[in-house]
Scaffold this motif. Sequence first.
Motif, short mmCIF file in Angstrom:
data_model
loop_
_atom_site.label_atom_id
_atom_site.label_comp_id
_atom_site.label_asym_id
_atom_site.label_seq_id
_atom_site.Cartn_x
_atom_site.Cartn_y
_atom_site.Cartn_z
N ASP A 113 0.92 -1.26 0.07
CA ASP A 113 0.09 -0.11 0.04
C ASP A 113 0.72 1.32 0.02
OD1 ASP A 113 0.95 -0.27 2.39
OD2 ASP A 113 -0.83 0.36 3.47
N GLY A 114 2.25 1.10 -0.30
CA GLY A 114 3.16 2.36 -0.28
C GLY A 114 3.20 2.79 -1.69
N ASP A 115 4.56 3.26 -1.88
CA ASP A 115 5.07 3.64 -3.25
C ASP A 115 5.01 2.14 -4.27
OD1 ASP A 115 6.17 4.18 -5.63
OD2 ASP A 115 8.11 4.86 -4.67
N ARG A 116 4.12 2.09 -4.98
CA ARG A 116 4.09 0.79 -5.88
C ARG A 116 4.54 0.96 -7.33
NH1 ARG A 116 -1.51 0.78 -3.55
NH2 ARG A 116 -2.37 1.39 -5.47
N SER A 117 5.41 1.89 -7.58
CA SER A 117 6.10 2.18 -8.53
C SER A 117 7.33 1.70 -8.57
CB SER A 117 6.38 3.80 -9.17
OG SER A 117 7.18 4.37 -7.98
N ARG A 122 9.75 0.67 0.61
CA ARG A 122 8.76 1.81 0.50
C ARG A 122 7.51 1.35 -0.13
NH1 ARG A 122 13.70 4.94 -0.54
NH2 ARG A 122 14.16 6.16 1.36
N SER A 123 7.53 0.11 -0.62
CA SER A 123 5.93 -0.29 -1.34
C SER A 123 5.00 -0.56 -0.15
CB SER A 123 6.36 -1.45 -2.13
OG SER A 123 6.87 -2.69 -1.59
N LEU A 124 5.58 -0.73 1.03
CA LEU A 124 4.68 -0.92 2.16
C LEU A 124 4.62 0.29 3.09
CD1 LEU A 124 6.23 -4.09 3.55
CD2 LEU A 124 4.35 -3.79 2.29
N GLY A 125 3.27 0.52 3.38
CA GLY A 125 2.93 1.86 4.36
C GLY A 125 3.30 1.48 5.60
#
Length: 165
Positions: A113-117, A122-125
């Motif tokens: 739920d974070g930066d999915r790019s 950082r792809s995790l909140g």
Amino acid sequence: MAVVVWIVEGTWPACVDAAGTHAPDGAEVVLLHVAPADVPGAAHGALAGLLGRGRPDPGERLEHLADASADALLAEAAARLGRPCTRDRRAGRAEREVVAAAEGADLLVVARDGDRSHLGPRSLGPASRFVVDHAPCPLLLVWPESAPSTSTLPPPPPPPPPHGP
């Protein structure tokens, strides 16, 4: 087998699809939604402290809206799953409620739920990071859409300097 699926707006379809794919037939599937408890509490406090008495409590209205939204989301998730499941609606700190709900489960399904790019931490909140770090059962971590390419990995660190003779 007990499977808990964390239902969050924006990422829940990927979690439900993953549960449908990875939970064996006959597994007990629990769709879990957690609403924050602090928003209605703040509205209750505003009425008591700033807005005065004699007016409708906005906290009650927010609680009803949150309940209706959670019920609709869980109903849509159950329909997408297309098999028997239990719906668990909670309020509180999401990360703690999810970890508590996963106690005794055989699998917990969570979406990034974070930066999915980019690939990486950082792809995790913050809430999902806490859940990943504290889950009391095996965890299936899914991308809500296609995963980014491995070209998004950061470059490797430079080699260490050579040591002397």
